[in-house]
Motif scaffolding. Structure first.
Motif, mmCIF file in Angstrom:
data_model
loop_
_atom_site.group_PDB
_atom_site.id
_atom_site.type_symbol
_atom_site.label_atom_id
_atom_site.label_comp_id
_atom_site.label_asym_id
_atom_site.label_seq_id
_atom_site.Cartn_x
_atom_site.Cartn_y
_atom_site.Cartn_z
ATOM 1 N N VAL A 29 -68.921 16.745 57.159
ATOM 2 C CA VAL A 29 -67.569 16.075 56.801
ATOM 3 C C VAL A 29 -66.240 16.865 57.450
ATOM 4 O O VAL A 29 -65.320 16.274 57.828
ATOM 5 N N ALA A 30 -66.193 18.098 56.769
ATOM 6 C CA ALA A 30 -65.127 18.803 57.202
ATOM 7 C C ALA A 30 -64.996 19.133 58.608
ATOM 8 O O ALA A 30 -63.797 19.087 59.146
ATOM 9 N N GLN A 31 -66.077 19.418 59.131
ATOM 10 C CA GLN A 31 -65.890 19.720 60.739
ATOM 11 C C GLN A 31 -65.536 18.610 61.552
ATOM 12 O O GLN A 31 -64.710 18.560 62.192
ATOM 13 N N ASP A 32 -66.207 17.239 60.984
ATOM 14 C CA ASP A 32 -65.382 16.032 61.521
ATOM 15 C C ASP A 32 -64.004 15.784 61.490
ATOM 16 O O ASP A 32 -63.031 15.449 62.275
ATOM 17 N N TRP A 33 -63.558 16.180 60.220
ATOM 18 C CA TRP A 33 -62.222 15.912 59.857
ATOM 19 C C TRP A 33 -61.326 16.951 60.615
ATOM 20 O O TRP A 33 -60.017 16.579 60.903
ATOM 21 N N THR A 37 -58.581 15.294 62.870
ATOM 22 C CA THR A 37 -57.171 15.523 62.302
ATOM 23 C C THR A 37 -56.290 16.577 62.667
ATOM 24 O O THR A 37 -55.090 16.599 62.621
ATOM 25 N N GLU A 38 -56.979 17.599 63.052
ATOM 26 C CA GLU A 38 -56.351 18.987 63.107
ATOM 27 C C GLU A 38 -56.401 19.379 64.966
ATOM 28 O O GLU A 38 -55.329 19.833 65.232
ATOM 29 N N LEU A 39 -57.449 19.042 65.424
ATOM 30 C CA LEU A 39 -57.517 19.511 66.786
ATOM 31 C C LEU A 39 -57.149 18.309 67.774
ATOM 32 O O LEU A 39 -56.865 18.471 69.049
ATOM 33 N N THR A 40 -57.536 16.856 67.390
ATOM 34 C CA THR A 40 -56.863 15.866 68.125
ATOM 35 C C THR A 40 -56.477 14.883 67.554
ATOM 36 O O THR A 40 -56.134 14.926 66.240
ATOM 37 N N ILE A 166 -58.167 21.694 48.695
ATOM 38 C CA ILE A 166 -57.946 23.063 49.179
ATOM 39 C C ILE A 166 -57.920 23.151 50.834
ATOM 40 O O ILE A 166 -57.608 24.252 51.229
ATOM 41 N N GLY A 167 -58.249 22.178 51.432
ATOM 42 C CA GLY A 167 -58.168 22.135 52.906
ATOM 43 C C GLY A 167 -59.537 22.160 53.508
ATOM 44 O O GLY A 167 -60.699 22.489 53.032
ATOM 45 N N THR A 168 -59.593 21.919 54.809
ATOM 46 C CA THR A 168 -60.847 22.029 55.597
ATOM 47 C C THR A 168 -61.434 23.355 55.424
ATOM 48 O O THR A 168 -62.674 23.541 55.591
#
Length: 373
Positions: A29-33, A37-40, A166-168
């Motif tokens: 889930v964190a990797q997909d997020w 949202t952060e890389l694309t 706490i973030g990804t």
């Protein structure tokens, strides 16, 4: 239902497994997020590439992984592969926290994780038979599946809370820490209590595994059924998304509910399969018939509540098929070639599963999968 837990080695291994499985789902889930949202800017294409790079090595390297699992001690193989996966998870978390992660970095790390998983999976599948006696093998395989789907129920929800709090990056590091549970479990096993399979020697080990399967029509039939099951049945990640969004016009909350509801059925199927003293053809064929009927009913569901409810028996029969087929293969093969046979079994299942999922994502319309809404 929990008879295999009476075996000390399996009990220790299973305890590490439930922690790791929960962390694995958190990490996904964190990797997909991060990708979305952060890389694309919510790029489904980039997410598809990352997912593909994680699973492609399983198709390419599974026979090699099987040969390695039969050549070396399975516990030693897993200590190496689990360490590599933990290291890639640490790198992923550190790079995200430090703001150094780029999309191509994620591609590389996903591929490395996939390579380690491809070597790990055949040894891990076959290692169960070294920890428990044959009469408890089906029970242990079922409990392994139950552990995986328990993590599937809990991990995504925990990941959502942690990402919000706490973030990804820190969430990815927590996933990395869960690999320690497996490593500690493997190191804590009593080696003298393991029923170690003979190690294969010489060259041509992959070809030897292929020859063995070719001369076993019963195993070839099970693999053929697994191919059909994976190819035409196990594509819910795409079909459920299409049903939820395009057929029933539901939002992300309801789509998340779909995964949890289906996991309930999957967990129930795994636990019931664990109660089998020995897998039988009658149970395998009956579960496949039940899965076919349940999937047809899901596709024809006229309303959203009926669709959701029908996912429970669908998940139940799907896992019953998988656990029963897995146990039948493991119990019917010689221990000297078990890793190689299991690697072929997984490759056959995934070839159809992944190729048809890709085709569905690009060419099947929702109304081709469902009845009127």
């Amino acid at each position: 239902m929990f008879a295999a837990l009476k075996v000390r080695n399996y009990r220790v291994y299973a305890a590490g497994g439930i922690v790791s499985n929960t962390g694995t789902w958190m990490g996904r889930v964190a990797q997909d997020w991060v990708v979305l949202t952060e890389l694309t800017n919510n790029s489904a294409q980039a997410l598809g590439i990352v997912t593909g790079l994680q699973f492609l090595p399983m198709l390419l390297l599974a026979p090699i992984g099987g040969a390695i699992g039969d050549r070396f001690r399975k516990r030693d193989v897993m200590l190496v592969t689990q360490s590599v996966m933990a290291l890639t998870a640490v790198l992923m978390g550190v790079m995200v926290i430090g703001g150094h992660m780029e999309l191509w970095h994620m591609y590389v790390l996903a591929f490395l994780q996939g390579c380690a998983a491809a070597i790990d999976a055949p040894a891990r599948q076959a290692f169960v038979s070294e920890m428990v006696p044959p009469k408890l093998l089906t029970n242990a395989v079922g409990l392994n599946s139950a552990s995986f789907h328990s993590g599937r129920l809990v991990g995504p929800a925990v990941a959502g809370l942690l990402i919000a709090a706490i973030g990804t990056g820190p969430t990815l590091l927590i996933n990395a820490a869960t690999f320690v549970a497996v490593l500690l479990a493997l190191l804590s096993l009593r080696v003298d209590d393991l029923d170690l399979a003979p190690q294969s020697k010489g060259r041509g080990r992959i070809a030897e595994g292929l020859r063995y399967v070719r001369h076993r029509p019963d195993i070839m039939l099970i693999m053929a059924l697994a191919f059909v099951h994976g190819t035409f049945g196990m594509n819910f990640q795409i079909t459920n998304a299409l049903m939820a969004t395009s057929v029933f016009d539901r939002g992300v909350e309801d789509y998340g509910l779909v995964g949890s509801v289906m996991a309930i059925g999957s967990l129930a199927g795994a636990l019931l399969a664990a109660r089998q003293s020995r897998p039988r053809w009658r149970r395998l064929l009956g579960a496949m018939f039940g899965f076919t009927a349940a999937t047809l009913a899901v596709g024809l569901a006229p309303t959203w509540p009926i669709f959701v409810v029908l996912l429970i028996p669908t998940g139940f029969f799907a896992l019953t098929v998988m656990v029963t087929a897995n146990s039948m293969v493991q119990l019917s093969v010689d221990s000297a070639v078990r890793s190689r046979v299991m690697s072929l079994y997984m490759a056959v299942f995934l070839v159809g599963h992944r190729s048809v999922r890709h085709w569905l994502a690009g060419s099947v319309t929702p109304m081709a999968l469902a009845g009127p809404s």
